[in-house]
Design a protein around this motif. Structure first.
Motif, mmCIF file in Angstrom:
data_model
loop_
_atom_site.group_PDB
_atom_site.id
_atom_site.type_symbol
_atom_site.label_atom_id
_atom_site.label_comp_id
_atom_site.label_asym_id
_atom_site.label_seq_id
_atom_site.Cartn_x
_atom_site.Cartn_y
_atom_site.Cartn_z
ATOM 1 N N TYR A 228 33.031 6.829 -8.036
ATOM 2 C CA TYR A 228 32.558 5.482 -8.337
ATOM 3 C C TYR A 228 32.046 5.440 -9.792
ATOM 4 N N SER A 229 32.489 4.438 -10.526
ATOM 5 C CA SER A 229 32.110 4.323 -11.942
ATOM 6 C C SER A 229 30.798 3.537 -12.045
ATOM 7 N N THR A 230 29.731 4.279 -12.266
ATOM 8 C CA THR A 230 28.373 3.731 -12.177
ATOM 9 C C THR A 230 28.089 2.619 -13.168
ATOM 10 N N LYS A 231 28.861 2.563 -14.243
ATOM 11 C CA LYS A 231 28.536 1.527 -15.216
ATOM 12 C C LYS A 231 28.715 0.115 -14.652
ATOM 13 N N ALA A 232 29.512 -0.030 -13.595
ATOM 14 C CA ALA A 232 29.685 -1.350 -12.987
ATOM 15 C C ALA A 232 28.408 -1.830 -12.295
ATOM 16 N N ALA B 76 29.895 9.283 -14.835
ATOM 17 C CA ALA B 76 28.792 8.863 -15.701
ATOM 18 C C ALA B 76 29.359 8.665 -17.096
ATOM 19 N N MET B 77 28.843 7.667 -17.785
ATOM 20 C CA MET B 77 29.267 7.394 -19.163
ATOM 21 C C MET B 77 28.179 7.811 -20.139
ATOM 22 N N SER B 78 27.041 8.204 -19.609
ATOM 23 C CA SER B 78 25.905 8.538 -20.470
ATOM 24 C C SER B 78 24.943 9.411 -19.680
ATOM 25 N N ALA C 288 39.548 16.483 -20.598
ATOM 26 C CA ALA C 288 39.888 15.642 -21.749
ATOM 27 C C ALA C 288 40.605 14.382 -21.290
ATOM 28 N N ARG C 289 40.340 13.333 -22.026
ATOM 29 C CA ARG C 289 40.957 12.038 -21.711
ATOM 30 C C ARG C 289 42.171 11.831 -22.595
ATOM 31 N N PHE C 290 43.305 11.563 -21.973
ATOM 32 C CA PHE C 290 44.537 11.314 -22.717
ATOM 33 C C PHE C 290 44.998 9.879 -22.570
ATOM 34 N N GLN D 270 42.433 9.646 -17.396
ATOM 35 C CA GLN D 270 42.796 8.459 -18.158
ATOM 36 C C GLN D 270 42.158 7.257 -17.488
ATOM 37 N N HIS D 271 42.164 6.165 -18.194
ATOM 38 C CA HIS D 271 41.736 4.891 -17.599
ATOM 39 C C HIS D 271 42.505 3.827 -18.360
ATOM 40 N N ILE D 272 43.404 3.110 -17.662
ATOM 41 C CA ILE D 272 44.304 2.215 -18.404
ATOM 42 C C ILE D 272 43.649 0.882 -18.734
ATOM 43 N N GLY D 273 42.588 0.533 -18.000
ATOM 44 C CA GLY D 273 41.930 -0.745 -18.251
ATOM 45 C C GLY D 273 41.392 -1.309 -16.963
ATOM 46 N N SER D 274 40.826 -2.503 -17.058
ATOM 47 C CA SER D 274 40.070 -3.017 -15.934
ATOM 48 C C SER D 274 40.685 -4.279 -15.348
ATOM 49 N N LEU D 275 40.734 -4.317 -14.027
ATOM 50 C CA LEU D 275 41.135 -5.488 -13.260
ATOM 51 C C LEU D 275 42.637 -5.742 -13.254
ATOM 52 N N GLY E 183 42.160 7.301 -13.077
ATOM 53 C CA GLY E 183 41.493 6.132 -13.647
ATOM 54 C C GLY E 183 41.079 5.094 -12.615
ATOM 55 N N GLY E 184 40.406 4.064 -13.106
ATOM 56 C CA GLY E 184 39.933 2.974 -12.251
ATOM 57 C C GLY E 184 40.685 1.706 -12.583
ATOM 58 N N GLY E 185 40.007 0.579 -12.435
ATOM 59 C CA GLY E 185 40.602 -0.691 -12.832
ATOM 60 C C GLY E 185 41.108 -1.558 -11.692
ATOM 61 N N PHE E 186 40.970 -1.074 -10.450
ATOM 62 C CA PHE E 186 41.439 -1.830 -9.273
ATOM 63 C C PHE E 186 40.795 -3.220 -9.255
ATOM 64 N N VAL F 163 40.294 9.128 -8.493
ATOM 65 C CA VAL F 163 40.363 7.759 -9.033
ATOM 66 C C VAL F 163 38.922 7.353 -9.333
ATOM 67 N N GLU F 164 38.751 6.380 -10.210
ATOM 68 C CA GLU F 164 37.385 6.032 -10.621
ATOM 69 C C GLU F 164 37.153 4.521 -10.655
ATOM 70 N N PRO F 165 37.135 3.909 -9.461
ATOM 71 C CA PRO F 165 36.914 2.464 -9.412
ATOM 72 C C PRO F 165 35.444 2.113 -9.619
ATOM 73 N N GLY F 166 35.194 1.059 -10.365
ATOM 74 C CA GLY F 166 33.844 0.518 -10.491
ATOM 75 C C GLY F 166 33.787 -0.834 -9.814
ATOM 76 N N ARG F 167 34.573 -1.769 -10.394
ATOM 77 C CA ARG F 167 34.565 -3.143 -9.905
ATOM 78 C C ARG F 167 34.938 -3.257 -8.418
ATOM 79 N N TYR F 168 35.997 -2.530 -8.004
ATOM 80 C CA TYR F 168 36.475 -2.712 -6.635
ATOM 81 C C TYR F 168 35.376 -2.402 -5.615
ATOM 82 N N ALA G 43 29.702 -6.503 -9.955
ATOM 83 C CA ALA G 43 30.239 -5.561 -10.946
ATOM 84 C C ALA G 43 30.001 -6.119 -12.338
ATOM 85 N N TYR G 44 29.421 -5.330 -13.203
ATOM 86 C CA TYR G 44 29.125 -5.751 -14.577
ATOM 87 C C TYR G 44 28.255 -7.012 -14.576
ATOM 88 N N GLY G 45 27.417 -7.110 -13.558
ATOM 89 C CA GLY G 45 26.463 -8.212 -13.455
ATOM 90 C C GLY G 45 25.124 -7.707 -13.958
HETATM 91 C C1 LIG Z 1 34.741 1.255 -16.794
HETATM 92 C C2 LIG Z 1 35.527 2.438 -16.428
HETATM 93 C C3 LIG Z 1 36.004 2.591 -15.124
HETATM 94 C C4 LIG Z 1 35.829 1.552 -14.055
HETATM 95 O O1 LIG Z 1 36.578 0.426 -14.300
HETATM 96 P P1 LIG Z 1 36.733 -0.700 -13.175
HETATM 97 O O2 LIG Z 1 37.612 -1.714 -13.780
HETATM 98 O O3 LIG Z 1 35.349 -1.233 -12.931
HETATM 99 O O4 LIG Z 1 37.305 -0.065 -11.978
HETATM 100 C C5 LIG Z 1 36.698 3.741 -14.813
HETATM 101 N N1 LIG Z 1 36.900 4.709 -15.746
HETATM 102 C C6 LIG Z 1 36.460 4.599 -17.006
HETATM 103 C C7 LIG Z 1 36.722 5.681 -17.963
HETATM 104 C C8 LIG Z 1 35.773 3.460 -17.404
HETATM 105 O O5 LIG Z 1 35.350 3.339 -18.651
#
Ligand SMILES: *Cc1c(COP(=O)(O)O)cnc(C)c1O
Length: 416
Positions: A59-63, A82-84, A145-147, A194-199, A229-232, A273-278, A370-372
């Motif tokens: 779970y991506s805690t930043k959400a 964790a991002m920090s 490493a992130r590619f 990797q993480h291709i992007g969100s949503l 990655g996440g982004g679901f 996988v690393e979903p935050g929003r979902y 998420a991101y609220g």
């Molecule tokens: C923000 C982030 C996520 C989570 O993204 P969601 O769209 O919320 O699932 C996953 N991985 C990385 C590296 C991120 O920066």
């Protein structure tokens, strides 16, 4: 058939018998309300995404970094990103062990890297210069490493995090130099991510991204994991019957790819996988109060206490959130819902057809988890709201207090 006023929350029994107006009376307005049952359902859906056995949901805690929220996520058997160091700190408070935390870094300082090393947290670097820095701090250590596989996706250009234009990750063309730095510091590369992007709402883009990162994985022997990655995405336009992401279809396609890859790679490595929003978006409704209604030229406005200090997404990404109005009105009207911050962009919802609102009405901004709160601020010296949780039995508990004036001023050092 429930009225437009409560259509979405009724469909999932969000409030479980609690009256939103009473919740605001008791805990103040604005107010973030979470539903534990829905949170647990989302965790389980992603945990069961694939049939491949070595699978970890981080779970991506930043959400959403609420402590009680993280405790539930841990009970459901998820791990965390964790991002920090600050996020890792709260994750430790929630009971996560170092091996359950994956620190995905971006341009971190030596001190922040050292935090990960001292706490035995696996860290992912996302540039050659950060790999050098890591090697100097922790020669002989384990690192990830992130590619950038070249595939990006997302609902807004600000959240596309791979492809040609991004600041993130290492391009595959640098793999030879990357390997030299590994060798120079005797580092063991344990995983790539990797993480291709969100949503994303269509699984195909994700699958394309997965194939790209797996191709990169073949460049390295003996990886322990690949993080896809996440982004679901979640349907923010429920009142327009927006369909859900087809997780079953995505899961089936993904399972096949993962089994095939493990066979080809010759090792049953772990996939993450690393979903935050979902996980976090749909288990929360942000409640607010209407303090003014007025007609200004062509627009009718509902003036609320829901400024972008409370929910930044509409202002920051032009995001859509459905709105409910908790009164008995059967009439509807077109109205723009705004906050109380001194900026013209402080708009939660443009020209929506909503049940007719009046001063004192309580409204709900849906899918706000998420991101609220995690992006909320004290801009205009406003107090960040309280957070409450509706437990599975319907009982309500406070999980974060509303800010006080003391919180706003505690770090000031007055001149003598
Ligand atoms: C923000 C982030 C996520 C989570 O993204 P969601 O769209 O919320 O699932 C996953 N991985 C990385 C590296 C991120 O920066």
């Amino acid at each position: 058939m429930s009225k437009l006023n409560t259509k979405v929350t009724d469909s999932v029994n969000f409030f479980q018998g609690n009256d939103p107006k009473k919740l605001v009376e008791e805990y103040g307005s604005p107010l973030y309300v979470y539903n534990e049952r829905i949170l647990r359902e989302r965790c389980r859906e992603i945990k069961n995404l694939v049939s491949y056995p070595h699978f970890s949901v981080n779970y991506s805690t930043k959400a959403n970094n609420n402590l009680a929220f993280l405790q539930i996520v841990r009970e459901e058997g998820l791990n965390v990103d964790a991002m920090s160091p600050g996020e890792a700190h709260v994750e430790f408070m929630a009971g996560f062990k170092p091996e359950q935390i994956f620190f995905i870094s971006n341009n971190v300082s030596k001190e922040e890297m050292q935090y990960a090393i001292d706490h035995d947290i696996t860290l992912s670097v996302d540039s050659l210069s950060q790999l050098e820095q890591y090697g100097q701090l922790n020669p002989g250590g384990r690192v990830a490493a992130r590619f950038n596989g070249g595939v990006g996706a997302g609902h807004h250009e600000k959240v596309v995090t791979a492809g040609k234009k991004t600041k993130f990750a290492i391009n595959p063309e640098y793999i030879p130099e990357f390997k030299e730095i590994l060798k120079k510091y005797d580092l063991k590369l344990v995983g790539i991510n990797q993480h291709i992007g969100s949503l994303f709402m269509e699984g195909d883009k994700y699958i394309e991204g997965v194939k790209a990162i797996l191709n990169i994985a073949k460049e390295f022997d003996d990886l322990e994991f690949v993080d896809l990655g996440g982004g679901f995405g979640i349907p923010y336009e429920k009142l327009n019957d927006q369909p859900r992401l087809d997780l079953k279809d995505l899961g089936e396609k993904l399972s096949k790819i993962l089994f095939d890859f493990a066979k080809e790679y010759g090792k049953e490595l772990t996939f993450k996988v690393e979903p935050g929003r979902y996980i976090s978006a749909e288990c929360s409704v942000l409640l607010g109060t209407v303090h003014a209604v007025k007609q200004n030229n062509v627009h009718k406005f509902a003036g609320t206490d829901l400024g972008f200090n409370v929910l930044a997404r509409p202002m920051m990404y032009d995001s859509h959130h459905d709105i409910e109005v908790y009164n008995n009105s059967d009439d509807t009207e077109e109205i723009t819902v705004v906050g109380n911050i001194c900026e013209s962009g402080d708009i939660i919802a443009h020209d929506r057809v909503l049940p007719k609102v009046a001063e004192g009405d309580v409204i709900g901004v849906l899918d706000a988890g998420a991101y609220g709160y995690s992006m909320a601020s004290n801009y205009n010296n406003r107090l960040r709201p309280a957070e409450i949780l509706i437990r599975e039995n319907g009982e309500v508990v406070l999980t974060r207090k509303r800010d006080t004036f003391e919180d706003l001023t505690r770090n000031f050092i007055p001149l003598k």
